[in-house]
Design a protein around this motif. Structure first.
Motif, PDB file in Angstrom:
ATOM      1  N   ALA A 194       0.839  -1.195   0.000  1.00 32.35           N
ATOM      2  CA  ALA A 194       0.000   0.000   0.000  1.00 32.35           C
ATOM      3  C   ALA A 194       0.875   1.247   0.000  1.00 32.35           C
ATOM      4  O   ALA A 194       1.823   1.357   0.782  1.00 32.35           O
ATOM      5  CB  ALA A 194      -0.916  -0.012   1.220  1.00 32.35           C
ATOM      6  N   GLY A 195       0.588   2.170  -0.899  1.00 30.87           N
ATOM      7  CA  GLY A 195       1.358   3.393  -1.019  1.00 30.87           C
ATOM      8  C   GLY A 195       2.498   3.314  -2.015  1.00 30.87           C
ATOM      9  O   GLY A 195       3.074   4.353  -2.375  1.00 30.87           O
ATOM     10  N   GLN A 196       2.814   2.121  -2.494  1.00 28.53           N
ATOM     11  CA  GLN A 196       3.927   1.957  -3.425  1.00 28.53           C
ATOM     12  C   GLN A 196       3.489   2.313  -4.849  1.00 28.53           C
ATOM     13  O   GLN A 196       2.375   1.995  -5.274  1.00 28.53           O
ATOM     14  CB  GLN A 196       4.433   0.517  -3.386  1.00 28.53           C
ATOM     15  CG  GLN A 196       5.684   0.271  -4.222  1.00 28.53           C
ATOM     16  CD  GLN A 196       6.201  -1.148  -4.063  1.00 28.53           C
ATOM     17  OE1 GLN A 196       5.664  -1.938  -3.284  1.00 28.53           O
ATOM     18  NE2 GLN A 196       7.249  -1.486  -4.799  1.00 28.53           N
ATOM     19  N   GLY A 232      -6.704  -6.432  -4.507  1.00 28.23           N
ATOM     20  CA  GLY A 232      -6.344  -5.110  -4.038  1.00 28.23           C
ATOM     21  C   GLY A 232      -6.861  -4.010  -4.947  1.00 28.23           C
ATOM     22  O   GLY A 232      -7.568  -4.268  -5.931  1.00 28.23           O
ATOM     23  N   VAL A 233      -6.493  -2.779  -4.616  1.00 28.61           N
ATOM     24  CA  VAL A 233      -6.983  -1.602  -5.340  1.00 28.61           C
ATOM     25  C   VAL A 233      -5.826  -0.635  -5.578  1.00 28.61           C
ATOM     26  O   VAL A 233      -4.974  -0.445  -4.703  1.00 28.61           O
ATOM     27  CB  VAL A 233      -8.087  -0.879  -4.533  1.00 28.61           C
ATOM     28  CG1 VAL A 233      -8.578   0.361  -5.269  1.00 28.61           C
ATOM     29  CG2 VAL A 233      -9.256  -1.822  -4.264  1.00 28.61           C
ATOM     30  N   ALA A 234      -5.799  -0.043  -6.765  1.00 32.74           N
ATOM     31  CA  ALA A 234      -4.803   0.975  -7.104  1.00 32.74           C
ATOM     32  C   ALA A 234      -5.526   2.206  -7.643  1.00 32.74           C
ATOM     33  O   ALA A 234      -6.688   2.145  -8.032  1.00 32.74           O
ATOM     34  CB  ALA A 234      -3.802   0.443  -8.128  1.00 32.74           C
ATOM     35  N   ASP A 261       0.147   8.075 -13.342  1.00 33.37           N
ATOM     36  CA  ASP A 261       0.763   7.402 -12.205  1.00 33.37           C
ATOM     37  C   ASP A 261      -0.195   6.321 -11.717  1.00 33.37           C
ATOM     38  O   ASP A 261      -1.402   6.562 -11.595  1.00 33.37           O
ATOM     39  CB  ASP A 261       0.999   8.382 -11.042  1.00 33.37           C
ATOM     40  CG  ASP A 261       1.967   9.507 -11.392  1.00 33.37           C
ATOM     41  OD1 ASP A 261       2.754   9.332 -12.328  1.00 33.37           O
ATOM     42  OD2 ASP A 261       1.918  10.547 -10.715  1.00 33.37           O
ATOM     43  N   VAL A 262       0.323   5.141 -11.444  1.00 32.95           N
ATOM     44  CA  VAL A 262      -0.468   4.054 -10.870  1.00 32.95           C
ATOM     45  C   VAL A 262       0.116   3.758  -9.489  1.00 32.95           C
ATOM     46  O   VAL A 262       1.298   3.426  -9.376  1.00 32.95           O
ATOM     47  CB  VAL A 262      -0.439   2.794 -11.744  1.00 32.95           C
ATOM     48  CG1 VAL A 262      -1.267   1.674 -11.096  1.00 32.95           C
ATOM     49  CG2 VAL A 262      -0.962   3.095 -13.145  1.00 32.95           C
ATOM     50  N   THR A 263      -0.714   3.895  -8.442  1.00 32.46           N
ATOM     51  CA  THR A 263      -0.244   3.733  -7.070  1.00 32.46           C
ATOM     52  C   THR A 263      -1.123   2.735  -6.338  1.00 32.46           C
ATOM     53  O   THR A 263      -2.360   2.806  -6.434  1.00 32.46           O
ATOM     54  CB  THR A 263      -0.274   5.080  -6.319  1.00 32.46           C
ATOM     55  OG1 THR A 263       0.462   6.052  -7.064  1.00 32.46           O
ATOM     56  CG2 THR A 263       0.327   4.941  -4.928  1.00 32.46           C
ATOM     57  N   ALA A 264      -0.510   1.830  -5.626  1.00 31.63           N
ATOM     58  CA  ALA A 264      -1.271   0.851  -4.842  1.00 31.63           C
ATOM     59  C   ALA A 264      -1.914   1.548  -3.649  1.00 31.63           C
ATOM     60  O   ALA A 264      -1.225   2.170  -2.840  1.00 31.63           O
ATOM     61  CB  ALA A 264      -0.351  -0.268  -4.372  1.00 31.63           C
TER      62      ALA A 264
END
Length: 243
Positions: A41-43, A61-63, A97-100
């Motif tokens: 998470a947050g990466q 999960g979700v991004a 940007d793709v962020t977890a």
């Protein structure tokens, strides 16, 4: 980080992902160029403008998809939920940007071999087209949410989208209500919906007080009656799932 996950037969997104229409021989070809990665998470999965050497689907999960404007402001422009596709064949760089948001697992494909499979495997190309059109429909729906709906309807719409996608992911039924973990903080919801944090908190509390939703802690949400939530969102309760 590379991870081990079940084979395609046991994959939770098998019937909704880009490989949904593949026959056994086509799955075998995908298997040759496939690998799994996990992100905390947050990466950041990929930065806008960076060269992408892979494409893939969110398994769990979700991004978030985020665009940074010239003056440094950042705007969340989309959510990636299980089975959603990341990357574009034929495009060298990432558009966003793709962020977890949570810990995520991705089923990745090496980009060049995947592009070759898209060109030679109709089932993959057809499913990718369907997913792209579904994404376009979702983007148009979200334009309506942001442009025309009230604050209460915006909150209800976001909860409805996540709830319906959670049902699809779990192969559950709407009859007994839906329970899901909200993937966004209230601050992120405010950013995504173009509202203030105070407005988001007030509207979530109002939906809970009116019995539309129930909350267990900060993230777990129960929707006793999906029809009522969709009505609060200004949607047709018979409109079906958002793909």
């Amino acid at each position: 980080m590379a991870v081990a996950t079940p084979d395609c037969a046991g994959c939770p997104i098998r019937h909704r992902a880009v490989c949904a229409k593949c026959e056994a021989d086509e799955l075998a070809q995908l298997e040759e160029v496939k690998y799994y990665r996990s992100f905390e998470a947050g990466q950041t999965v990929i930065w806008s403008g960076d060269r992408m050497d892979f494409v893939g689907s969110i398994v769990s999960g979700v991004a978030t998809l985020t665009q940074t404007m010239e003056d440094g402001r950042r705007q969340m422009v989309g959510l990636l939920l299980p089975s959603d596709f990341v990357g574009r064949p034929g495009r060298s760089g990432a558009a966003y940007d793709v962020t977890a948001t949570t810990e995520i697992v991705m089923c990745c494909f090496r980009k060049k071999p995947f592009e070759e499979l898209v060109a030679t495997t109709p089932h993959i190309a057809q499913r990718l087209l369907e997913m792209t059109l579904d994404e376009l429909d979702a983007a148009r729906e979200w334009m309506l949410v942001l442009g025309r709906k009230t604050a209460r309807e915006k909150i209800a719409s976001l909860l409805s989208i996540v709830a319906r996608r959670s049902v699809l992911a779990d192969q559950a039924s709407l009859k007994d209500g839906v329970v899901f973990d909200l993937p966004l903080t209230r601050e992120a919801m405010a950013d995504y919906l173009g509202l203030t944090l105070e407005t988001v908190s007030r509207q979530v509390s109002a939906l809970r007080r009116d019995g539309v939703i129930q909350l267990d802690g900060k993230r777990k949400v129960m929707v006793p009656d999906m029809g009522r939530l969709m009505e609060e969102a200004g949607d047709d309760s018979d409109g079906g799932f958002l793909g």
